[in-house]
Design an enzyme around this catalytic site. Structure first.
Site, PDB file in Angstrom:
ATOM      1  N   THR A  23     -15.317 -17.020  -1.848  1.00  0.00           N
ATOM      2  CA  THR A  23     -15.584 -17.731  -0.589  1.00  0.00           C
ATOM      3  C   THR A  23     -17.079 -17.804  -0.300  1.00  0.00           C
ATOM      4  OG1 THR A  23     -15.197 -15.636   0.573  1.00  0.00           O
ATOM      5  CG2 THR A  23     -13.370 -17.184   0.458  1.00  0.00           C
ATOM      6  N   THR A  24     -17.793 -16.701  -0.512  1.00  0.00           N
ATOM      7  CA  THR A  24     -19.238 -16.689  -0.250  1.00  0.00           C
ATOM      8  C   THR A  24     -19.951 -17.660  -1.181  1.00  0.00           C
ATOM      9  OG1 THR A  24     -19.059 -14.370   0.398  1.00  0.00           O
ATOM     10  CG2 THR A  24     -21.266 -15.215  -0.060  1.00  0.00           C
TER      11      THR A  24
ATOM     12  N   ASP B  78     -16.807  -9.602   3.034  1.00  0.00           N
ATOM     13  CA  ASP B  78     -15.900 -10.668   2.602  1.00  0.00           C
ATOM     14  C   ASP B  78     -16.250 -11.946   3.367  1.00  0.00           C
ATOM     15  OD1 ASP B  78     -13.572 -11.778   1.276  1.00  0.00           O
ATOM     16  OD2 ASP B  78     -12.555 -11.645   3.202  1.00  0.00           O
TER      17      ASP B  78
END
Length: 544
Positions: free
Chosen positions: A89-90, A56
């Protein structure tokens, strides 16, 4: 003339730009290998020796010991993406890093940062418009499509093995806390969804329960543990002997005086319990402690009591059972009590609290896993999927995944660049190239040839196949929307916006003035060297 202190550092012009871009790119490259279904995990060990294993993006960046002001600005991109969209997010961080890499090439061609900033801004605006044009609308009642959104979010994470079951639970949970507003829009209140974890069983035994799950024991063995319709008291006051606010000493000369003190303490506890009895409460969830003698009195009155209930559980119980959280027993009335059915699961050592009445809201996802590490990563994956499905229901738009939207946006941006005059045109094209990083990294992480993959994707989109994306399991280009690889449009818009704003913020800096070394912790770490140095980035170095 000396105007700065001895320890001060200053990095100017091209050196400052290179310093900032290298720091930001190092952060982006640290998480790139986690992107997609075939992404790898990171093992993070903190200063206390606690281990976190995850892919994550925001968790990785928050746990990393980053000690660089520019790098922390990129971490903020991930945190904003997590807060606003729940996932992606990545992607957001990787695009920000690629934008800065492409900007660096333009800077070397003597293109002024202002032109690049303006071009990136124009490209971001156009890309967000095109996302809306390409997006497919989704009905909040379309559970099959919402399950696909949840499954896509969980693919590549530890929750993938049981993603069908978990996706079903997630969609059911979101539907349970969704209400239709007066204007016809749908509002999802995830405050009414709680996640509890339990080790020792497989993830396939996870379940969704109406109401709250409290992982506590009754304070006394003789207390009843089942109520079909209980009056519930939520108490934020200890049921203990009150202590003086200041240190006091009492001199006692006889056993009688000691007994009087003990009798007075006992009377205090009896009075507290009597107030609870008089209110009509059957069950007490207390956030503070409960004295042993008070436990005995409560058990005698047939009242179930649980102590040291977590603050988050207390707030959730208020949603589930109604009533108020009481901070002063002297002001307690029956109007402060909620109502719920309460039962004990002795096998799992859990209390199930289910609200009574249509106005009571709240569901709990009970996630199970074999070990703490497994269940922690499972919880992160489910939380992201919950946010993504909630965003989809509220926003009502979805996109084809697998890099399909990025390649389509890049193609449309290149067409748009022809209408942009001046050097900004080059920045728009650089923005388009940066978006194509996503399918390239998806291919790399799956062990595929990124160049061949990108050529095939571009060819498919030139032929009008808007939903053509990469199936990383077969290596083929296909209609990913039909294949069930679906992403929320809002998350993609937010990722593009956050990445562009962060990149522009970094590009606008041409002078760094630091009172000491270029770190954010103020420690004695060596750092701050402009020539490719990372300024004390927690030992990460430039090798990432």
């Amino acid at each position: 003339m000396i105007i700065m202190g001895e320890d001060a550092q200053r990095v100017k012009d091209r050196d400052a730009q290179e310093y900032n871009i290298n720091a930001a790119r190092a952060v982006a490259e640290a998480v790139r290998s986690t992107l997609g279904p075939k992404g790898m995990d990171k093992m993070l060990v903190d200063s206390m020796g606690d281990v976190t294993i995850t892919n994550d993006g925001v968790t990785i960046l928050q746990e990393m010991d980053i000690d660089n002001p520019t790098a922390e600005m990129i971490v903020e991109v991930a945190e904003t993406q997590e807060n606003e969209a729940g996932d992606g997010t990545t992607t957001a961080v990787a695009i920000a890093g690629e934008l800065l890499k492409n900007a660096q090439d333009l800077l070397e061609q003597d293109i002024h940062p202002t032109a690049i900033i303006k071009g990136f801004h124009l490209a971001s605006q156009k890309a967000r418009e095109e996302v809306d044009n390409v997006a497919e609308s989704v009905d909040p009642g379309d559970e099959e499509l919402l399950k696909k959104v949840a499954e896509t979010s969980m693919t590549g994470k530890s929750s993938e093995l049981n993603k069908e079951l978990l996706a079903e639970l997630i969609v059911e949970a979101v539907n349970g806390v969704t209400v239709e507003a007066n204007d016809g829009s749908h509002v999802v209140d995830l405050e009414n969804v709680s996640i509890e974890t339990q080790t020792g069983r497989s993830a396939g035994e996870s379940e969704l329960l109406n109401g709250a799950v409290i992982d506590k024991d009754p304070v006394h063995d003789d207390m009843p543990t089942e109520f079909d319709e209980a009056d519930v008291l939520l108490l934020n006051e200890p049921i203990e002997v009150e202590e003086a606010d200041v240190d006091t000493q009492v001199s006692i000369d006889s056993p009688d005086q000691l007994q009087k003190f003990l009798d007075q303490e006992e009377k205090q506890l009896k009075d507290k319990v009597q107030k609870i009895v008089d209110s009509g409460a059957d069950v007490v969830f207390c956030q503070k402690g409960i004295d042993d003698m008070a436990q005995h009195y409560l058990a005698k009155e047939g009242i179930l009591a649980v102590r040291r209930t977590k603050k988050s559980d207390m707030k959730f119980l208020k949603n589930v059972a109604g009533g108020s959280i009481v901070s002063d027993l002297d002001s307690l009335t029956d109007a402060d009590l909620g109502t719920a059915s309460v039962r004990r699961d002795d096998e799992d050592d859990l209390f199930y609290v289910e609200g009574l009445g249509d106005e009571r809201h709240g569901v709990t996802m009970l996630l199970r896993g074999s070990t703490d590490h497994v269940v922690d990563e499972l919880e992160r994956g489910v939380e992201d999927a919950l946010d993504v499905v909630a965003t989809t229901v509220s926003d009502g738009r979805v996109l084809a995944g697998g890099g399909a939207i990025e390649v389509e946006l890049a193609s449309r941006l290149r067409d748009y660049a022809d209408s942009v005059s001046g050097r900004e045109q080059l920045a728009v094209e650089a923005f388009a190239d940066a978006l194509e990083l996503v399918p390239r990294v998806l291919a790399e992480n799956a062990g595929l040839d990124s160049i061949d993959t990108l050529v095939d994707l571009r060819s498919a989109h030139e032929d009008g196949e808007t939903h053509a994306g990469l199936n990383v399991f077969t290596g083929e280009v296909e209609d990913t929307f039909e294949a069930g690889i679906v992403e929320p449009a809002h998350a993609k818009e937010q990722a593009i916006s956050s990445a562009q704003e962060a990149a522009n913020l970094v590009l606008k800096i041409d002078d760094i003035i630091a009172a000491g070394d270029l770190s954010t912790s103020g420690g004695d770490d060596e750092g701050g060297a402009p020539a490719g140095g990372m300024g004390g980035m927690g030992g990460m170095g430039g090798a990432m």
